[in-house]
Design a protein around this motif. Structure first.
Motif, short mmCIF file in Angstrom:
data_model
loop_
_atom_site.label_atom_id
_atom_site.label_comp_id
_atom_site.label_asym_id
_atom_site.label_seq_id
_atom_site.Cartn_x
_atom_site.Cartn_y
_atom_site.Cartn_z
N ASP A 103 91.39 1.83 44.04
CA ASP A 103 91.31 3.25 44.58
C ASP A 103 90.09 3.30 43.67
N LYS A 104 88.70 3.97 44.77
CA LYS A 104 87.13 4.48 43.92
C LYS A 104 86.99 5.30 43.58
N SER A 105 87.76 6.17 43.37
CA SER A 105 87.67 7.33 42.47
C SER A 105 87.77 7.43 41.06
N GLN A 106 88.40 6.41 41.03
CA GLN A 106 89.17 5.72 39.11
C GLN A 106 86.76 5.49 39.07
N LEU A 107 86.33 5.83 39.52
CA LEU A 107 84.59 5.23 39.14
C LEU A 107 84.37 6.07 37.85
N ASP A 108 84.66 8.05 38.79
CA ASP A 108 84.50 8.96 38.08
C ASP A 108 84.91 8.92 36.65
N GLY A 109 85.45 7.78 36.08
CA GLY A 109 86.37 8.03 34.57
C GLY A 109 85.33 6.88 34.05
N LEU A 110 84.07 6.31 34.58
CA LEU A 110 83.85 5.55 34.02
C LEU A 110 81.89 6.10 33.87
N MET A 111 81.33 6.12 32.39
CA MET A 111 80.49 6.25 31.97
C MET A 111 78.68 5.78 32.59
N ASP A 112 77.83 6.63 32.86
CA ASP A 112 76.96 5.99 33.39
C ASP A 112 75.52 5.41 31.74
N GLU A 113 74.62 4.66 32.11
CA GLU A 113 73.69 4.39 31.41
C GLU A 113 73.62 4.95 29.64
N ALA A 114 73.50 6.43 30.46
CA ALA A 114 73.14 7.54 29.57
C ALA A 114 74.11 7.83 28.40
N ALA A 115 75.26 7.82 28.46
CA ALA A 115 76.83 8.60 28.33
C ALA A 115 77.46 7.40 27.54
#
Length: 122
Positions: A103-115
């Motif tokens: 489920d690639k949509s789970q990536l949306d729940g992860l933070m980017d480097e700045a966050a």
């Protein structure tokens, strides 16, 4: 290639439908000298948040959680002989396992480097 981070201090890089996962530089430095790594078995199906392995240092033992759901397609067996690689290159050669994502949509729940940086400072 973009790196994403979980609140449990795992990092994720996705190529196609495969995610490479390890622990962040922040987590590795907090742990201190890593002396043992337990990796998941290839073929194991993991749900987001499942315990995927263990990392032990001279200071503590800590679980490694899967930040995404999928099937383990590869593990970094080199870590068994050289667990210190996690300290030397946590977000490079010190990766733990690769997942075929369900489920690639789970990536949306992860933070980017700045966050993630802000999260670690908080």
């Amino acid at each position: 290639m973009t790196t994403r981070y979980s609140k449990e201090h795992e990092w994720v890089r996705v190529e196609g439908d495969t995610a490479t996962i390890g622990i962040s530089v922040h987590a590795a430095s907090e742990l201190g000298d890593v002396v043992f790594v337990e990796l998941p078995e290839p073929g194991k199906k993991l749900e987001k948040g499942d315990e995927a392995g263990v990392v032990e240092s001279v200071k503590a033992a800590s679980e490694v959680y899967s930040p995404l759901s999928g099937e383990v397609v590869e593990v970094n067996a080199a870590l068994e002989a050289a667990p210190q690689t996690v300290n030397e290159a946590a977000e490079g050669e010190g990766w733990f396992f690769k997942l075929k994502l369900s489920d690639k949509s789970q990536l949306d729940g992860l933070m980017d480097e700045a966050a993630y940086k802000t999260f670690c400072e908080g």
